[in-house]
Design a protein around this motif. Structure first.
Motif, PDB file in Angstrom:
ATOM      1  N   ASN A   1      43.099  45.718  44.205  1.00 61.77           N
ATOM      2  CA  ASN A   1      41.933  44.833  44.012  1.00 61.77           C
ATOM      3  C   ASN A   1      41.603  43.973  45.231  1.00 61.77           C
ATOM      4  O   ASN A   1      40.738  43.103  45.137  1.00 61.77           O
ATOM      5  CB  ASN A   1      42.115  43.917  42.775  1.00 61.77           C
ATOM      6  CG  ASN A   1      42.118  44.719  41.493  1.00 61.77           C
ATOM      7  OD1 ASN A   1      41.410  45.717  41.384  1.00 61.77           O
ATOM      8  ND2 ASN A   1      42.931  44.316  40.525  1.00 61.77           N
ATOM      9  N   ASP A   2      42.262  44.220  46.375  1.00 64.34           N
ATOM     10  CA  ASP A   2      41.929  43.463  47.592  1.00 64.34           C
ATOM     11  C   ASP A   2      41.179  44.384  48.564  1.00 64.34           C
ATOM     12  O   ASP A   2      41.771  45.014  49.449  1.00 64.34           O
ATOM     13  CB  ASP A   2      43.203  42.906  48.236  1.00 64.34           C
ATOM     14  CG  ASP A   2      42.892  41.983  49.416  1.00 64.34           C
ATOM     15  OD1 ASP A   2      41.730  41.963  49.882  1.00 64.34           O
ATOM     16  OD2 ASP A   2      43.822  41.291  49.873  1.00 64.34           O
TER      17      ASP A   2
ATOM     18  N   PRO B   1      42.689  47.992  37.601  1.00 59.74           N
ATOM     19  CA  PRO B   1      41.748  47.761  38.707  1.00 59.74           C
ATOM     20  C   PRO B   1      40.550  46.945  38.221  1.00 59.74           C
ATOM     21  O   PRO B   1      40.148  47.056  37.069  1.00 59.74           O
ATOM     22  CB  PRO B   1      41.314  49.175  39.086  1.00 59.74           C
ATOM     23  CG  PRO B   1      41.472  49.973  37.828  1.00 59.74           C
ATOM     24  CD  PRO B   1      42.631  49.363  37.080  1.00 59.74           C
ATOM     25  N   ASP B   2      39.995  46.150  39.117  1.00 62.11           N
ATOM     26  CA  ASP B   2      38.749  45.443  38.791  1.00 62.11           C
ATOM     27  C   ASP B   2      37.629  46.466  38.596  1.00 62.11           C
ATOM     28  O   ASP B   2      37.666  47.548  39.200  1.00 62.11           O
ATOM     29  CB  ASP B   2      38.317  44.546  39.975  1.00 62.11           C
ATOM     30  CG  ASP B   2      39.226  43.346  40.139  1.00 62.11           C
ATOM     31  OD1 ASP B   2      39.978  43.023  39.193  1.00 62.11           O
ATOM     32  OD2 ASP B   2      39.181  42.732  41.231  1.00 62.11           O
ATOM     33  N   PRO B   3      36.596  46.108  37.817  1.00 61.75           N
ATOM     34  CA  PRO B   3      35.426  46.989  37.741  1.00 61.75           C
ATOM     35  C   PRO B   3      34.886  47.212  39.156  1.00 61.75           C
ATOM     36  O   PRO B   3      34.783  46.274  39.940  1.00 61.75           O
ATOM     37  CB  PRO B   3      34.426  46.187  36.892  1.00 61.75           C
ATOM     38  CG  PRO B   3      35.262  45.189  36.149  1.00 61.75           C
ATOM     39  CD  PRO B   3      36.470  44.907  36.997  1.00 61.75           C
TER      40      PRO B   3
ATOM     41  N   TYR C   1      36.325  48.679  41.617  1.00 61.40           N
ATOM     42  CA  TYR C   1      37.349  48.811  42.667  1.00 61.40           C
ATOM     43  C   TYR C   1      37.440  50.252  43.170  1.00 61.40           C
ATOM     44  O   TYR C   1      37.419  50.503  44.384  1.00 61.40           O
ATOM     45  CB  TYR C   1      38.705  48.337  42.126  1.00 61.40           C
ATOM     46  CG  TYR C   1      39.843  48.487  43.130  1.00 61.40           C
ATOM     47  CD1 TYR C   1      39.878  47.708  44.282  1.00 61.40           C
ATOM     48  CD2 TYR C   1      40.869  49.412  42.932  1.00 61.40           C
ATOM     49  CE1 TYR C   1      40.910  47.830  45.213  1.00 61.40           C
ATOM     50  CE2 TYR C   1      41.905  49.542  43.855  1.00 61.40           C
ATOM     51  CZ  TYR C   1      41.917  48.747  44.991  1.00 61.40           C
ATOM     52  OH  TYR C   1      42.926  48.882  45.908  1.00 61.40           O
TER      53      TYR C   1
ATOM     54  N   THR D   1      48.650  44.182  27.986  1.00 58.00           N
ATOM     55  CA  THR D   1      47.712  45.052  28.711  1.00 58.00           C
ATOM     56  C   THR D   1      47.848  46.456  28.149  1.00 58.00           C
ATOM     57  O   THR D   1      48.949  46.860  27.773  1.00 58.00           O
ATOM     58  CB  THR D   1      48.072  45.201  30.208  1.00 58.00           C
ATOM     59  OG1 THR D   1      48.623  44.006  30.668  1.00 58.00           O
ATOM     60  CG2 THR D   1      46.889  45.586  31.033  1.00 58.00           C
TER      61      THR D   1
ATOM     62  N   ARG E   1      46.344  40.194  38.433  1.00 54.21           N
ATOM     63  CA  ARG E   1      45.301  40.876  39.224  1.00 54.21           C
ATOM     64  C   ARG E   1      45.889  41.773  40.300  1.00 54.21           C
ATOM     65  O   ARG E   1      45.216  42.607  40.871  1.00 54.21           O
ATOM     66  CB  ARG E   1      44.346  39.853  39.856  1.00 54.21           C
ATOM     67  CG  ARG E   1      43.215  39.495  38.922  1.00 54.21           C
ATOM     68  CD  ARG E   1      41.977  39.045  39.679  1.00 54.21           C
ATOM     69  NE  ARG E   1      41.302  40.121  40.383  1.00 54.21           N
ATOM     70  CZ  ARG E   1      41.005  40.079  41.682  1.00 54.21           C
ATOM     71  NH1 ARG E   1      41.339  39.048  42.419  1.00 54.21           N
ATOM     72  NH2 ARG E   1      40.372  41.080  42.248  1.00 54.21           N
ATOM     73  N   ASN E   2      47.176  41.573  40.596  1.00 52.94           N
ATOM     74  CA  ASN E   2      47.780  42.438  41.612  1.00 52.94           C
ATOM     75  C   ASN E   2      49.291  42.497  41.411  1.00 52.94           C
ATOM     76  O   ASN E   2      49.851  41.802  40.549  1.00 52.94           O
ATOM     77  CB  ASN E   2      47.409  41.966  43.024  1.00 52.94           C
ATOM     78  CG  ASN E   2      47.846  40.536  43.275  1.00 52.94           C
ATOM     79  OD1 ASN E   2      48.968  40.156  42.930  1.00 52.94           O
ATOM     80  ND2 ASN E   2      46.980  39.748  43.872  1.00 52.94           N
TER      81      ASN E   2
END
Ligand SMILES: Cc1ncc(COP(=O)(O)O)c(C=O)c1O
Length: 454
Positions: free
Chosen positions: A206-207, A237-239, A241, A376, A392-393
């Motif tokens: 996500n970076d 993963p973020d939307p 990504y 999750t 987030r990571n």
């Protein structure tokens, strides 16, 4: 945080001691086998990971079938570990057993192809969309070979991975970021052949800024990624990504290898099909042979052309790709039967709602006790984390690990007939898992949380 949700470490230690004693009392035959195993086997286990189980010694298995197994002391377990995905198809699925039994009598390995390999290749192509397929014995080998090919055809030296990844015992992947963002060997990495920064670039999932910066160095042959992290705990993963990853890797001439070994839990065609990913190469192993050793890697038409143009196959036996037993007739029969008759589209239609049921059950317990934890889910795989929000990571997730608490919850579950994956708090659904199995976990988990916080 209310006082009820604060973990009392002394209480945890007392509960843990009681669970250890109960485990010892209930498992005298496993204990005796473990003591005997210390004769020939280092630390009493045939493979070193097996000392990672909660409890003073591992359970010895008598027999396993479907989503359950029985230990040598006669206890039956709901198996939510499923061989850490190796038995995701269920233990001993009948179509796989029938195919393997047939093949056992017709030759196990000849270093010649059998028709089953064609069906297995066709099926992988249908599911994942990649044009060409090759087979290995493990997912580790699939990753090693994909990396080698990527380096060979791009002429670049490095690979890029997510921080806190796991892709098997692949030297280049045991790299992590230290607090200052420098690439260092992962803690516990044994005997790295060269400093990891020489082979590997690492970014957090996500970076995208870091990804772009690292790819812009121009030396990355391939990015090897799980579409969601699963081995430090699930990190989604973020939307957007993956669309950005695809765009950046293309722009910088880096091949994208997606490792679906665990994320096949997202559906019959893995996360790749479920979310429309478009990798250059794809690797998979563990479950595709229904427990018989098997792995595979696929690649696009374009990558296939570059491989053909850049390799002299006459000397390929010493090129570092392949293996004497890879593609053997037994593995091919097992993959064909497992993919076409066991881990079918219809099976996933049953498994995915069970994953949701497991997550909802655990979430209900967490909310009822107001515990600052989170659940999750990725399809048929779900997990609880000891943090209030989704990670987030990989760093965020790793920072919230709590080995003492984790061991307690696993041991509590084991003592009540439920097996979780030993490395984190993961549960996996097989085609044989039932709603009652899932609810049994919820019940046992609820009792554990009550004992800790009630
Ligand atoms: C995502 C992923 N890839 C590859 C592997 C390697 O699998 P194996 O140890 O069966 O080679 C693993 C093992 O856990 C994995 O989680």
């Amino acid at each position: 945080m209310t006082p009820a949700t604060t973990l009392d470490r002394e209480r945890l230690a007392r509960l843990m001691a009681a669970e250890n004693a109960a485990f010892e009392r209930a498992n005298p035959r496993s204990r005796a086998l473990f003591d005997r195993a210390k004769g020939p086997l280092l630390d009493g286990v045939p493979m070193n990971w097996m000392i990672r189980w909660a409890g003073p010694f591992p359970l010895f298995v008598d027999q396993a079938s479907g989503a359950r197994f029985t230990d040598v002391d006669g206890h039956e377990y709901v198996d939510l570990c499923l061989g850490d995905t190796g038995a995701m198809a269920g233990h001993g699925p009948s179509p796989t057993i029938a195919a393997v039994e047939r093949q056992l009598r017709r030759g196990i390995t000849h270093m010649l192809p059998t028709e089953d390999a064609i069906v297995a290749g066709d099926e992988l192509r249908r599911r994942f969309g990649l044009r060409w397929w090759q087979f290995t014995l493990t997912a580790t080998d699939a990753n090693r070979f994909a990396i080698r090919l990527a380096r060979h055809i791009t002429g670049r030296s490095k690979i890029l991975v997510h921080n806190q990844n796991y892709h098997g015992s692949v030297d280049e992947t045991f790299a992590t970021l230290d607090a200052g963002g420098t690439v260092v060997p992962r803690y516990g990495n044994l005997g790295p052949p060269v400093p990891l920064a020489e082979t590997t670039r690492v970014v957090e999932i996500n970076d995208l800024e870091a990804l772009e910066r690292e790819l812009a160095q121009g030396d990355v042959a391939a990015a090897l990624m799980e579409p969601a992290l699963t081995n430090v705990g699930i990190v989604l993963p973020d939307p957007g990504y993956h669309a950005a990853v695809r765009d950046l890797t293309r722009r910088h001439g880096t091949l994208l290898i997606i490792d679906e070994t665990h994320t096949i839990c997202a559906g019959p065609g893995g996360y790749t099909h479920a979310h429309g990913l478009d990798p250059d190469m794809l690797t998979i192993g563990k479950t595709i042979g229904g427990g018989i050793p098997a792995g595979a890697y696929g690649f696009t038409e374009a990558v296939g052309e570059r491989i053909r143009a850049g390799i002299e196959w006459e000397v390929a036996d010493v090129g570092g790709i392949g293996g004497t037993l890879a593609g053997n007739a037994l593995s091919m029969a097992a993959i064909r039967a497992t993919l076409t008759e066991v881990l079918t589209d219809a099976a996933f239609e049953r498994m995915l709602p069970l994953g949701a049921r497991w997550a909802a059950g655990v979430d209900g317990v967490i909310r009822a006790h107001d515990v600052p934890w989170h659940v999750t889910r990725l399809g048929a795989r779900a997990e609880y984390h000891f943090m209030p929000d989704l990670p987030r990571n990989g760093s965020e997730q790793a920072a919230h690990g709590d080995p003492e608490l984790e061991r307690f919850l696993h041991l509590w579950a084991m003592n009540r007939g439920v097996l979780m994956t030993p490395f984190h708090n993961m549960a996996l659904m097989s085609p044989d898992t039932t709603a009652a199995d899932v609810d049994r976990h919820t019940e046992v988990f609820g009792e554990a949380v009550e004992a800790l916080f009630g």
